[in-house]
Design a protein around this motif. Structure first.
Motif, PDB file in Angstrom:
ATOM      1  N   THR A 751       0.835  -1.203   0.000  1.00 12.29           N
ATOM      2  CA  THR A 751       0.000   0.000   0.000  1.00 12.29           C
ATOM      3  C   THR A 751       0.861   1.242   0.000  1.00 12.29           C
ATOM      4  OG1 THR A 751      -0.098  -0.081   2.405  1.00 12.29           O
ATOM      5  CG2 THR A 751      -1.880  -1.163   1.213  1.00 12.29           C
ATOM      6  N   ASP A 752       0.338   2.284  -0.645  1.00 14.09           N
ATOM      7  CA  ASP A 752       1.025   3.578  -0.642  1.00 14.09           C
ATOM      8  C   ASP A 752       0.881   4.246   0.713  1.00 14.09           C
ATOM      9  OD1 ASP A 752       1.635   3.110  -3.256  1.00 14.09           O
ATOM     10  OD2 ASP A 752      -0.143   4.158  -4.026  1.00 14.09           O
ATOM     11  N   PHE A 753       1.739   5.185   0.955  1.00  4.45           N
ATOM     12  CA  PHE A 753       1.723   5.910   2.226  1.00  4.45           C
ATOM     13  C   PHE A 753       0.430   6.691   2.402  1.00  4.45           C
ATOM     14  CE2 PHE A 753       2.664   9.680   4.794  1.00  4.45           C
ATOM     15  CZ  PHE A 753       3.107   9.069   5.957  1.00  4.45           C
ATOM     16  N   GLU A 754      -0.159   7.170   1.248  1.00 10.40           N
ATOM     17  CA  GLU A 754      -1.364   7.976   1.330  1.00 10.40           C
ATOM     18  C   GLU A 754      -2.635   7.128   1.403  1.00 10.40           C
ATOM     19  OE1 GLU A 754      -1.321  10.522  -2.002  1.00 10.40           O
ATOM     20  OE2 GLU A 754       0.386  11.726  -1.301  1.00 10.40           O
ATOM     21  N   ASP A 755      -2.549   5.809   1.180  1.00 14.95           N
ATOM     22  CA  ASP A 755      -3.735   4.950   1.251  1.00 14.95           C
ATOM     23  C   ASP A 755      -4.227   4.839   2.689  1.00 14.95           C
ATOM     24  OD1 ASP A 755      -3.649   4.569  -1.417  1.00 14.95           O
ATOM     25  OD2 ASP A 755      -2.639   2.611  -1.317  1.00 14.95           O
ATOM     26  N   PRO A 756      -5.542   4.857   2.909  1.00 13.92           N
ATOM     27  CA  PRO A 756      -6.058   4.644   4.266  1.00 13.92           C
ATOM     28  C   PRO A 756      -5.886   3.183   4.674  1.00 13.92           C
ATOM     29  CG  PRO A 756      -7.867   4.771   2.706  1.00 13.92           C
ATOM     30  CD  PRO A 756      -6.613   5.073   1.922  1.00 13.92           C
ATOM     31  N   SER A 757      -5.925   2.934   5.932  1.00 17.57           N
ATOM     32  CA  SER A 757      -5.811   1.560   6.423  1.00 17.57           C
ATOM     33  C   SER A 757      -7.084   0.792   6.079  1.00 17.57           C
ATOM     34  CB  SER A 757      -5.605   1.558   7.931  1.00 17.57           C
ATOM     35  OG  SER A 757      -6.733   2.093   8.593  1.00 17.57           O
ATOM     36  N   PRO A 758      -6.999  -0.513   5.911  1.00 11.31           N
ATOM     37  CA  PRO A 758      -8.216  -1.286   5.581  1.00 11.31           C
ATOM     38  C   PRO A 758      -9.301  -1.138   6.640  1.00 11.31           C
ATOM     39  CG  PRO A 758      -6.232  -2.593   5.234  1.00 11.31           C
ATOM     40  CD  PRO A 758      -5.795  -1.349   5.920  1.00 11.31           C
ATOM     41  N   GLU A 759      -8.906  -1.079   7.892  1.00 13.43           N
ATOM     42  CA  GLU A 759      -9.906  -0.964   8.965  1.00 13.43           C
ATOM     43  C   GLU A 759     -10.665   0.353   8.867  1.00 13.43           C
ATOM     44  OE1 GLU A 759      -6.828  -1.895   9.368  1.00 13.43           O
ATOM     45  OE2 GLU A 759      -7.007  -3.984  10.016  1.00 13.43           O
TER      46      GLU A 759
END
Length: 788
Positions: A751-759
């Motif tokens: 995942t990219d740094f800017e992607d939100p966490s799955p939770e």
């Protein structure tokens, strides 16, 4: 020549040196190594330092001779010093000899003084014997004088009492008797038994004369004041000479109270001299109460005569089947006499500064009469359960009335102390157990045993307890009310142990009936048994917080009652001592286990029935259902109707037959099982088109969840798996693709740094229960993008 001469000169020297070494070596044979080393060292020293001395044999011989002389001189000095004592030792020996001589002189002097003393004592022995006889004679005379003086004093007091009685000076006579009583107390430790007996007889003689005279006058005054008051309607109109009678009553009361000291003394001596129990007494009598004052004793005499006349002998009122006759009669006498005691007697007691309650004292005397009667009757009832049970009931009622209506103090024993005798207590426990078991058999066999008494009154039927459970708990409550008044915590704990046995017995009976009804868990009787178990556990939890049972709990811990505590561990005993647990914890755990087992059977049966009705719904063709845009209006799936009807009917049935708390557990448990069933058998076992997902969501949110909405505000919270699965299945294609891509990258950790966490992404969609891996599985069930 010169060389020869030197060789000739050196030869004797070498010869002597060799001889010296040979001698030294011979001397070293058999000598310890350290001594031989010392001689070798000396020889080397001579060779190094005195090489000029060794140049000739003559000088060597002189040296040896000189050494020999010095050695002999040293040996003589050593022998001389060893043979002579050191100066300090000699001085010590000399001092010891002097001390020995002084000691011998002292011993001789002591012997001479001892002989003189023996001679002097021998001469004065006769004088001492004569003086001892004289002293003994003087002591005998002195004791005789004291004896005669005491005897004369007794006679003087007796004469003074007689003179006072002759001139009708009762107060002076009472003072004389009081002086005799004080003298009797002073002679208590005396060994003059005849003198003490004479004083006691004289005291009793004059005490009885004064007491009889005062008793006669007091009875006359009481008779004029219409004592005793037998009936509540008895005429108590004051006589014409009411003031005079009141004055006489007060004077007689004060005189009798003044005579109390000697009366108590005589009573104590009489009881102490009595060997064994008096005839007709019983070992079951309660501990002795404080003695009654003389006025009360006199006032009790007519009541005692009436009591013995009616309730002893061959009178019809003396019936062993009717203990309530004499118990009620005594209570009536107490009630009827209250006004007279408070208005006529108590003011005189108060003016005489006596801490006596006239009413309580009269009640105490009447209670003593009843104690003797109850102890006598109880011994005759030990082999008749009905009579003994009736007597216990009447005694408990008498005790209750006595303590509540007549303010009888708790410090004074009444009738319950009699029932604490081991034989009576064992009989009481046996009767309680027998009657309780008979009542349990009867209550379980009645026609309405499993129906609620308040089934037609909704406000009073929250627990929906069957009649047998309510009757059983009423039985336990009645037993508690009977034994809670006992003055002994140990006896109370024995009854509590009986209650625990009865509860466990009733639980076993319920379990047996439950096993017979377990084939149909939705039946009325099975649910009634479940309600009964819940009702009993609820009541026992309430009792655990009751003050009486908390006090009983502390008593059990302090007394170490293993019968009550059972096989509890030390930590559990500590919890009981700190009031963290209750005495019912063991029973509650068994009842909760039975309730949990019955609820589990009920829910298993419900789910088995519901699963059968849900099979068509599980096999629904979710891929072929058209999208909502192609339908005019959405309706419940026809295959879901049997399941929905089954759930609705079961919920209505359970709501009618189960208590509120049990029904809440039941529908919540059913909702949880339905949630898992639909999630596993319907959702995870099929693939869904957009129309199928929408239909599933419609069936759940508009039909299934509202079935449970009658019992809670947000029923969807009990179907978390189904609710969140419907959210995932109904996602738009774009949102589903983005979410699936994010979840896959999170699994691959790319995942990219800017992607939100799955939770956080799932939480934004309202997904809190399902894990990311479960969401991926659900996304793969969407038929609109299977290849993504």
């Amino acid at each position: 020549m010169a060389a020869v001469t030197e060789e000739q000169q050196d030869s004797p020297m070498r010869k002597s040196s060799d001889q010296l070494k040979e001698k030294v070596s011979q001397r070293n044979e058999g000598v310890p190594d350290d001594l031989g080393e010392q001689e070798d060292y000396g020889l080397e020293f001579l060779e190094k330092e005195e090489s000029d001395i060794l140049n000739s044999s003559r000088n060597v011989c002189e040296l040896l001779e000189k050494i020999r002389e010095e050695t002999e001189a040293l040996e003589e000095q050593v022998v001389t010093v060893c043979s002579s004592a050191p100066p300090k030792v000699a001085a010590a020996l000399s001092a010891a000899v002097e001390v020995r001589c002084s000691l011998d002189e002292l011993l001789q002097r002591e012997q001479r003084i001892s002989n003189k003393l023996q001679q002097h004592l021998q001469g004065t022995k006769q004088w001492m014997e004569d003086l001892g006889q004289t002293c003994n004679h003087v002591d005998f005379i002195e004791r005789s004088m004291k004896y005669l003086k005491c005897l004369h004093h007794i006679e003087e007091l007796s004469a003074a009492v007689q003179q006072s009685l002759m001139i009708s000076s009762v107060w002076d006579a009472i003072k004389g008797v009081e002086s005799m009583a004080a003298l009797d107390c002073g002679l208590n430790q005396s060994q003059c038994s005849h003198l003490r007996d004479f004083l006691r007889k004289t005291l009793c003689f004059w005490h009885n004369i004064i007491k009889d005279r005062l008793t006669s006058d007091f009875e006359k005054v009481l008779a004029q004041l219409q004592w005793p008051i037998i009936t509540p309607n008895q005429s108590v109109t004051p006589p014409a000479n009411h003031q005079e009678l009141s004055s006489q009553l007060e004077g007689l009361l004060l005189q009798l109270l003044a005579l109390q000291t000697s009366d108590d003394l005589i009573s104590q001596k009489a009881s102490a001299s009595t060997q064994g129990a008096p005839p007709g007494s019983s070992s079951t009598l309660p501990p002795a109460a404080p003695p009654l004052c003389l006025p009360i004793q006199i006032m009790l005499q007519p009541l005692t005569k009436r009591f013995r006349y009616h309730f002893y002998g061959n009178r019809q009122t003396n019936s062993i089947h009717k203990p309530e006759w004499y118990l009620t009669q005594v209570l009536k006498w107490m009630e009827n006499s209250t006004t007279f005691m408070e208005e006529k007697i108590q003011p005189v007691f108060d003016r005489s500064e006596q801490t006596i309650s006239a009413k309580v004292a009269l009640c105490q005397g009447l209670v003593c009469l009843v104690q003797e009667k109850v102890a006598s009757d109880a011994s005759r009832m030990l082999y008749d359960d009905g009579l003994f049970c009736h007597l216990v009931e009447e005694v408990l009622q008498f005790e209750k009335d006595l303590r509540s209506h007549h303010s009888y103090p708790a410090t004074l024993p009444a009738l319950l102390h009699i029932l604490l005798d081991d034989a009576f207590l064992q009989k009481w426990l046996a009767v309680e157990r027998k009657m309780a078991v008979e009542k349990m058999d009867a209550m379980l066999s009645t026609e309405g045993a499993w129906t609620s008494q308040y089934k037609d009154i909704s406000d009073m039927d929250e627990l929906k307890a069957p009649e047998c459970a309510e009757t059983f708990m009423t039985l336990l409550q009645v037993i508690t009310e009977r034994y809670r008044a006992l003055p002994s915590p140990a006896a109370q704990l024995r009854f509590f142990g009986l209650q625990k046995e009865l509860v466990d017995d009733f639980r076993i009976r319920l379990t047996q009936v439950m096993k017979e009804e377990s084939r149909c868990p939705l039946g009325v009787r099975y649910c009634a048994i479940l309600n009964a178990v819940n009702y009993i556990s609820t009541i026992l939890r309430d009792w655990g917080d009751n003050v009486f049972f908390l006090q009983l709990q502390q008593a059990a811990v302090s007394l170490g009652q293993q019968e009550v505590l059972g096989s509890v561990e030390m930590t559990e005993v500590g919890r009981l001592a700190s009031l963290e647990g209750s005495l019912f914890d063991g029973l509650l755990s068994l009842l909760d286990r039975l309730k949990g087992d019955m609820l589990g059977r009920l829910l298993h049966f419900l789910m088995r029935d519901t699963a059968e009705k849900a099979q068509p719904y599980c096999q629904e063709r979710w891929l072929s259902i058209p999208s909502p845009q192609d339908q005019s209006a959405m309706s419940l799936s026809s295959s879901a109707c049997p399941m929905m009807l089954c759930v609705r009917d079961r919920l209505l049935n359970l709501h009618q037959v189960l208590s509120v708390s049990l029904f809440q557990l039941a529908w919540q448990g059913l909702a949880e099982k339905l949630d898992n069933f639909i999630y596993q058998e319907v959702i995870l076992s099929n693939h869904f088109s957009d129309g199928g997902a929408a239909q599933l969501q419609f069936d759940m949110t508009r039909n299934l969840f509202p079935l449970f909405g009658h019992y809670c505000r947000r029923p969807e919270n009990f179907f978390k798996h189904v609710k969140e699965a419907c959210i995932i299945l109904c996602l738009k294609a774009g949102s589903a693709i983005l979410l699936k891509d994010l979840l896959k990258r999170s699994e691959q950790e790319t995942t990219d740094f800017e992607d939100p966490s799955p939770e956080s992404a799932l939480n934004e969609l309202g997904i809190f229960c399902l894990a990311p891996c479960d969401v991926l599985i659900l996304l793969n069930l969407k038929a609109s993008f299977p290849g993504i």
